[in-house]
Design a protein around this motif. Structure first.
Motif, PDB file in Angstrom:
ATOM      1  N   PRO A  68       0.840  -1.210   0.000  1.00 17.72           N
ATOM      2  CA  PRO A  68       0.000   0.000   0.000  1.00 17.72           C
ATOM      3  C   PRO A  68       0.872   1.255   0.000  1.00 17.72           C
ATOM      4  O   PRO A  68       1.856   1.327   0.732  1.00 17.72           O
ATOM      5  N   LYS A  69       0.497   2.214  -0.826  1.00 22.54           N
ATOM      6  CA  LYS A  69       1.295   3.431  -0.959  1.00 22.54           C
ATOM      7  C   LYS A  69       0.378   4.639  -0.732  1.00 22.54           C
ATOM      8  O   LYS A  69      -0.711   4.708  -1.316  1.00 22.54           O
ATOM      9  N   VAL A  70       0.780   5.569   0.109  1.00 21.29           N
ATOM     10  CA  VAL A  70      -0.039   6.770   0.351  1.00 21.29           C
ATOM     11  C   VAL A  70       0.035   7.663  -0.884  1.00 21.29           C
ATOM     12  O   VAL A  70       1.121   8.026  -1.327  1.00 21.29           O
ATOM     13  N   ILE A  71      -1.136   7.996  -1.460  1.00 22.97           N
ATOM     14  CA  ILE A  71      -1.116   8.894  -2.615  1.00 22.97           C
ATOM     15  C   ILE A  71      -1.723  10.256  -2.293  1.00 22.97           C
ATOM     16  O   ILE A  71      -1.574  11.193  -3.055  1.00 22.97           O
ATOM     17  N   TYR A  72      -2.415  10.360  -1.144  1.00 25.13           N
ATOM     18  CA  TYR A  72      -2.975  11.666  -0.783  1.00 25.13           C
ATOM     19  C   TYR A  72      -3.268  11.681   0.722  1.00 25.13           C
ATOM     20  O   TYR A  72      -3.694  10.669   1.279  1.00 25.13           O
ATOM     21  N   THR A  73      -3.077  12.826   1.364  1.00 28.94           N
ATOM     22  CA  THR A  73      -3.408  12.992   2.783  1.00 28.94           C
ATOM     23  C   THR A  73      -4.179  14.291   2.967  1.00 28.94           C
ATOM     24  O   THR A  73      -3.710  15.353   2.561  1.00 28.94           O
ATOM     25  N   PHE A  74      -5.350  14.178   3.546  1.00 27.18           N
ATOM     26  CA  PHE A  74      -6.139  15.377   3.867  1.00 27.18           C
ATOM     27  C   PHE A  74      -5.569  16.003   5.142  1.00 27.18           C
ATOM     28  O   PHE A  74      -5.273  15.294   6.103  1.00 27.18           O
ATOM     29  N   TYR A 112     -17.241  16.685   9.541  1.00 22.59           N
ATOM     30  CA  TYR A 112     -17.302  15.959   8.263  1.00 22.59           C
ATOM     31  C   TYR A 112     -17.479  16.899   7.063  1.00 22.59           C
ATOM     32  O   TYR A 112     -18.149  17.938   7.159  1.00 22.59           O
ATOM     33  N   ALA A 113     -16.872  16.507   5.955  1.00 31.42           N
ATOM     34  CA  ALA A 113     -16.973  17.306   4.724  1.00 31.42           C
ATOM     35  C   ALA A 113     -16.862  16.375   3.523  1.00 31.42           C
ATOM     36  O   ALA A 113     -16.314  15.271   3.620  1.00 31.42           O
ATOM     37  N   ILE A 114     -17.371  16.834   2.385  1.00 28.96           N
ATOM     38  CA  ILE A 114     -17.376  16.003   1.178  1.00 28.96           C
ATOM     39  C   ILE A 114     -16.521  16.670   0.100  1.00 28.96           C
ATOM     40  O   ILE A 114     -16.531  17.899  -0.034  1.00 28.96           O
ATOM     41  N   HIS A 115     -15.760  15.849  -0.615  1.00 30.57           N
ATOM     42  CA  HIS A 115     -14.774  16.336  -1.577  1.00 30.57           C
ATOM     43  C   HIS A 115     -14.876  15.542  -2.888  1.00 30.57           C
ATOM     44  O   HIS A 115     -15.393  14.429  -2.897  1.00 30.57           O
ATOM     45  N   ARG A 116     -14.320  16.127  -3.945  1.00 32.41           N
ATOM     46  CA  ARG A 116     -14.184  15.412  -5.216  1.00 32.41           C
ATOM     47  C   ARG A 116     -12.698  15.194  -5.459  1.00 32.41           C
ATOM     48  O   ARG A 116     -11.898  16.115  -5.270  1.00 32.41           O
ATOM     49  N   LEU A 117     -12.346  13.991  -5.854  1.00 33.31           N
ATOM     50  CA  LEU A 117     -10.950  13.630  -6.065  1.00 33.31           C
ATOM     51  C   LEU A 117     -10.821  13.151  -7.512  1.00 33.31           C
ATOM     52  O   LEU A 117     -11.544  12.246  -7.929  1.00 33.31           O
ATOM     53  N   THR A 118      -9.946  13.791  -8.285  1.00 32.58           N
ATOM     54  CA  THR A 118      -9.834  13.489  -9.714  1.00 32.58           C
ATOM     55  C   THR A 118      -8.380  13.223 -10.073  1.00 32.58           C
ATOM     56  O   THR A 118      -7.499  13.979  -9.652  1.00 32.58           O
ATOM     57  N   PHE A 119      -8.146  12.174 -10.838  1.00 32.29           N
ATOM     58  CA  PHE A 119      -6.788  11.925 -11.335  1.00 32.29           C
ATOM     59  C   PHE A 119      -6.668  12.525 -12.734  1.00 32.29           C
ATOM     60  O   PHE A 119      -7.348  12.063 -13.656  1.00 32.29           O
ATOM     61  N   PRO A 120      -5.827  13.537 -12.921  1.00 29.66           N
ATOM     62  CA  PRO A 120      -5.602  14.029 -14.279  1.00 29.66           C
ATOM     63  C   PRO A 120      -4.943  12.911 -15.097  1.00 29.66           C
ATOM     64  O   PRO A 120      -4.265  12.059 -14.517  1.00 29.66           O
ATOM     65  N   PRO A 121      -5.121  12.910 -16.432  1.00 35.35           N
ATOM     66  CA  PRO A 121      -4.531  11.843 -17.245  1.00 35.35           C
ATOM     67  C   PRO A 121      -3.033  11.687 -16.956  1.00 35.35           C
ATOM     68  O   PRO A 121      -2.327  12.690 -16.824  1.00 35.35           O
ATOM     69  N   HIS A 122      -2.585  10.467 -16.816  1.00 41.39           N
ATOM     70  CA  HIS A 122      -1.173  10.108 -16.605  1.00 41.39           C
ATOM     71  C   HIS A 122      -0.602  10.643 -15.301  1.00 41.39           C
ATOM     72  O   HIS A 122       0.612  10.762 -15.171  1.00 41.39           O
ATOM     73  N   SER A 123      -1.451  10.993 -14.349  1.00 44.31           N
ATOM     74  CA  SER A 123      -0.920  11.479 -13.073  1.00 44.31           C
ATOM     75  C   SER A 123      -1.229  10.473 -11.972  1.00 44.31           C
ATOM     76  O   SER A 123      -2.315   9.912 -11.914  1.00 44.31           O
ATOM     77  N   THR A 125      -1.086  11.369  -8.846  1.00 45.54           N
ATOM     78  CA  THR A 125      -1.533  12.162  -7.700  1.00 45.54           C
ATOM     79  C   THR A 125      -2.853  12.842  -8.036  1.00 45.54           C
ATOM     80  O   THR A 125      -2.954  13.497  -9.075  1.00 45.54           O
ATOM     81  N   PRO A 126      -3.837  12.697  -7.176  1.00 47.40           N
ATOM     82  CA  PRO A 126      -5.138  13.288  -7.496  1.00 47.40           C
ATOM     83  C   PRO A 126      -5.208  14.784  -7.190  1.00 47.40           C
ATOM     84  O   PRO A 126      -4.458  15.292  -6.357  1.00 47.40           O
ATOM     85  N   ILE A 127      -6.133  15.435  -7.863  1.00 51.66           N
ATOM     86  CA  ILE A 127      -6.495  16.814  -7.530  1.00 51.66           C
ATOM     87  C   ILE A 127      -7.739  16.730  -6.661  1.00 51.66           C
ATOM     88  O   ILE A 127      -8.679  15.992  -6.988  1.00 51.66           O
ATOM     89  N   VAL A 128      -7.739  17.447  -5.535  1.00 54.42           N
ATOM     90  CA  VAL A 128      -8.853  17.339  -4.600  1.00 54.42           C
ATOM     91  C   VAL A 128      -9.555  18.688  -4.468  1.00 54.42           C
ATOM     92  O   VAL A 128      -8.919  19.715  -4.306  1.00 54.42           O
TER      93      VAL A 128
END
Ligand SMILES: *[C@@H]1O[C@H](CO)[C@@H](O)[C@H](O)[C@H]1NC(C)=O
Ligand SMILES: *[C@@H]1O[C@H](CO)[C@@H](O)[C@H](O)[C@H]1NC(C)=O
Ligand SMILES: *[C@@H]1O[C@H](CO)[C@@H](O)[C@H](O)[C@H]1NC(C)=O
Ligand SMILES: *[C@@H]1O[C@H](CO)[C@@H](O)[C@H](O)[C@H]1NC(C)=O
Ligand SMILES: *[C@@H]1O[C@H](CO)[C@@H](O)[C@H](O)[C@H]1NC(C)=O
Length: 332
Positions: A68-74, A112-123, A125-128
């Motif tokens: 398992p690899k961490v790819i994002y931390t809030f 609590y909060a709600i977010h959108r997480l998107t992976f740009p093509p070939h990335s 790391t997500p954009i949050v």
């Protein structure tokens, strides 16, 4: 023409049914993380969430011994409670963060909060993108997309209500309220009512941890102003967290966290009491399983189960073993 799901169901009926299980595991997650939920990327890799100390999203390939690899931390929360693949766009996810204490077994109000997480093509790391606070909810838990719409359904385990949130308009409204969604006061301080939720086979399915049931009623997620009706209880005596349904035949696979096992309730069984497919109360094979999902393209054949390690370590804070993903092939 066959609908895609009908074609998949036919394919599943073809192999001879046997009763062996092939079980493989990822490497452990680092110590101290409660692994809560999982969604799959288009590659099939799992995005798994952590609660308890830091709000990580891990990516884990689906193969034995994968790390398992961490790819994002809030930064603004101690945990990620829920994730679901976006209903409208590939490789986009809806995620809920918040603070829950395993010492007091209670959520931090208003965290609590709600977010959108998107992976740009070939990335990698997500954009949050922060969507909205969820201050009306006590403790968001199960989260699913309503197919073909921008909406998601959110189970609030502590208030025992299912909400609908539109990710475009940001409108939040109650979707379903019923006594079978409520936690039991007698279970305090562990107040967990509705937990896992699913839309499949024309039904809205839900688990209730305190009431130890899975129930369902006809539902699409699109009803206005919300869902009404009387649920039918399909599983009893199940100390359950989340679950998955076999879309083809209605069989249920149950992440039974308090009894360290994967439960199974065949749709055609006479009994609503599940059998145990893997693990057991004193077994170390599946310690505190929290969620179960079909591997990508393997509906009916291969399950991915998240687990957190020995449950008592979250109380004692003496961490001895990390969680992991367990991959279970059903028809080997
Ligand atoms: C939630 O936890 C984060 C990280 O520790 C903290 O910054 C934030 O103030 C907490 N929020 C609430 C409402 O407790
Ligand atoms: C932190 O979380 C709170 C509660 O959801 C929210 O109101 C606030 O805007 C967040 N702050 C940041 C910097 O994200
Ligand atoms: C289930 O019901 C069928 C039909 O009534 C009966 O033949 C069968 O023995 C039952 N099986 C069990 C396990 O009770
Ligand atoms: C699990 O272990 C406890 C304590 O050793 C024992 O009392 C209990 O009978 C065991 N349960 C099963 C199902 O093996
Ligand atoms: C933590 O747990 C381990 C394994 O059960 C045990 O050997 C150790 O003594 C415990 N440490 C503390 C500080 O309780």
């Amino acid at each position: 023409m066959l609908s895609p799901i009908y074609a998949i169901c036919l394919a599943i009926l073809l192999p001879a049914v046997t009763h062996g299980l092939k079980v493989e595991r990822s490497q452990n997650f680092p110590l101290s993380f409660e692994i809560e939920n999982v969604a799959l990327r288009p590659s099939g890799a799992a995005l798994a969430l952590s609660y308890a100390s830091e709000a990580h999203i891990f990516e884990v390939p689906i193969r034995a011994n994968a790390t398992p690899k961490v790819i994002y931390t809030f930064q603004n929360a101690t945990g990620v409670a829920s994730i679901t693949a976006s209903p409208l766009k590939e490789d986009e996810y809806i995620v809920i963060t918040g603070n829950f204490s395993f010492l007091t077994i209670a959520p931090a109000p208003g965290s609590y909060a709600i977010h959108r997480l998107t992976f740009p093509p070939h990335s990698a790391t997500p954009i949050v993108e922060f969507l909205a606070p969820l201050t009306a909810l006590s403790q968001p838990n199960g989260l699913i997309a309503v197919p073909g719409t921008p909406s998601v359904l959110i189970a609030d385990s502590r208030d025992g209500i299912v909400w609908r949130f539109n990710t475009k308009t940001l409108k939040l409204e109650q979707y379903f309220d019923h006594p079978l969604l409520k936690p039991l006061a007698s279970s305090a301080p562990i107040l967990f009512g509705v937990n896992g939720i699913k839309l499949t086979r024309g039904y809205f399915y839900f688990s209730n941890s305190n009431q130890e049931i899975v129930a369902r009623l006809p539902g699409t997620g699109c009803e206005t102003p919300g869902l009404s009706g009387t649920p039918e209880i399909v599983v009893t005596e199940t100390p359950i967290d989340d679950f998955i349904v076999n879309e083809c035949n209605g069989d249920l696979y149950l992440a039974q966290n308090f009894v360290n096992s994967l439960g199974f309730r065949a749709a055609k069984s006479n009994s609503t009491v599940p059998t145990i497919l893997l693990g057991g109360v004193n077994s170390t094979e599946l310690q505190e399983p929290s969620a179960v999902i079909w591997a990508k393209g393997e509906e009916g054949r291969k399950l991915i189960v998240t687990s957190s390690g020995p449950v008592e370590q979250f109380e004692t804070q003496n961490f001895t073993e990390g969680g992991r993903l367990t991959f279970i092939e059903l028809d080997s």
